[in-house]
Design an enzyme around this catalytic site. Sequence first.
Site, PDB file in Angstrom:
ATOM      1  N   ASP A  62      -5.450  -0.140   5.930  1.00  0.00           N
ATOM      2  CA  ASP A  62      -6.228  -0.525   7.103  1.00  0.00           C
ATOM      3  C   ASP A  62      -7.409   0.418   7.324  1.00  0.00           C
ATOM      4  OD1 ASP A  62      -4.131  -2.257   7.254  1.00  0.00           O
ATOM      5  OD2 ASP A  62      -3.202  -1.329   9.005  1.00  0.00           O
ATOM      6  N   ASP A  97       0.816  -1.231   0.000  1.00  0.00           N
ATOM      7  CA  ASP A  97       0.000   0.000   0.000  1.00  0.00           C
ATOM      8  C   ASP A  97       0.840   1.267   0.000  1.00  0.00           C
ATOM      9  OD1 ASP A  97       0.695  -0.309   2.723  1.00  0.00           O
ATOM     10  OD2 ASP A  97      -1.332   0.110   3.472  1.00  0.00           O
TER      11      ASP A  97
HETATM   12  C1  GLA Z   1       0.174  -2.492   8.413  1.00  0.00           C
HETATM   13  C2  GLA Z   1      -0.020  -1.087   7.842  1.00  0.00           C
HETATM   14  C3  GLA Z   1      -0.648  -1.137   6.454  1.00  0.00           C
HETATM   15  C4  GLA Z   1       0.087  -2.100   5.538  1.00  0.00           C
HETATM   16  C5  GLA Z   1       0.331  -3.441   6.236  1.00  0.00           C
HETATM   17  C6  GLA Z   1       1.225  -4.346   5.444  1.00  0.00           C
HETATM   18  O1  GLA Z   1      -1.065  -3.089   8.645  1.00  0.00           O
HETATM   19  O2  GLA Z   1      -0.821  -0.319   8.692  1.00  0.00           O
HETATM   20  O3  GLA Z   1      -0.700   0.162   5.898  1.00  0.00           O
HETATM   21  O4  GLA Z   1       1.278  -1.543   5.075  1.00  0.00           O
HETATM   22  O5  GLA Z   1       0.921  -3.282   7.519  1.00  0.00           O
HETATM   23  O6  GLA Z   1       0.614  -4.736   4.273  1.00  0.00           O
END
Ligand code: GLA
Length: 385
Positions: free
Chosen positions: A177, A41
């Site tokens: 997320d 992301d």
């Molecule tokens: C955490 C971060 C997300 C993403 C994931 C890995 O959850 O908050 O933004 O980068 O790790 O995919």
Amino acid sequence: MAKVPAQLLALQQAFASHFQQAHNMAFQAPGRVNLIGEHTDYNDGFVLPCAINFYTWVLARPNEQQKIRVLALDYQQQDEFELRFPIEPHPVYSWANYVRGVANSLLQQGYALKGGDIAISGNVPKGAGLSSSASLEVALGLCFSHLSGFVLSGRDNALNGQHAENHFVGCHCGIMDQLICALGQQHQALLIDTRSLTSTAVTIPDGLVVLIINSNVQRGLVDSAYNERRQQCEAAAQKLGIRALRDISYLELQQQQYKLSALEAKRARHVVSENDRTEQAAKALQQGDIRLLSRLMAQSHQSMQQDFEITVPAIDCLVQLVSIVIGQQGGVRMTGGGFGGCVVALLPEALVADVTALVKREYPKRTGLVADIFLCEASQGATRL
Ligand code: GLA
């Protein structure tokens, strides 16, 4: 009418007794699990998460003052702060910095916030990589917008939560997320393009269930390892002369690998191949091609283990145990930021009992740890109740 969870009832009572008045607004935001597309992301790439039926609840009532008073029921702690920009971080409570951070980011963008009393509780396992923080941020964004009488779109709420996390809490996370906690849909995963922030709903085929297994590995220094991975990816993109790792194909990367250090090349290989896998996995799910999905999830795990180096032995052990049972009838991989946390499996419901039995028997023997197993449903994003 849906049954009110006992935890929400307890929160209602706690609100009334703590603030000497009943709440008049209630909000919930889910946790999330990412099916595939890890650490893509913040490289402007693709992710395929779904919201899950574990929630953060926020109850509120305007208080006619320019301050927020908060009760965090799960910690039996409280906080109080003035709604004046900039809001200072809380000196002790880390949970309070999500509340202060979300309010601070809204104020910074010019939203006029009104005071309120709020009470928070939730059942998203904390520190397990299921986004209890994003869930809290998004529930709070919704709460502040209703308390203050302005409209905040799901997308803007997510961006605000990410801003708070990046600038107030200090984790340089991407947008996945918060976006899925805000915009999740029942029975659907979302294929999100994290550059354009557009998403496509992908139905989870009938007969497949989402199983999450928490390794219960104690995670230390996760934020710093996470931030370090992000820096390595950004350094690689810069040396390759592209805006983000999203902008190069696997073939081009192989040709231009000489521009990178050995470590940067590994990191980039994970991100670029993971982007391809994520788009392919969305198609495989849509077409019900579970064998392909199974292969892609296995490759994703291997890439996180060998190239991105974010798995730990207990997590690898869980993935191995689950795959012994499900074979090509489903997929399994580590999910989330890494260094512990959970594995996610998509599998026929009929295999859940066998997976559970094997994990219960073998995981403690091999690791000295006991796992928690959750059967989840892809769920709706944040809502006012
Ligand atoms: C955490 C971060 C997300 C993403 C994931 C890995 O959850 O908050 O933004 O980068 O790790 O995919």
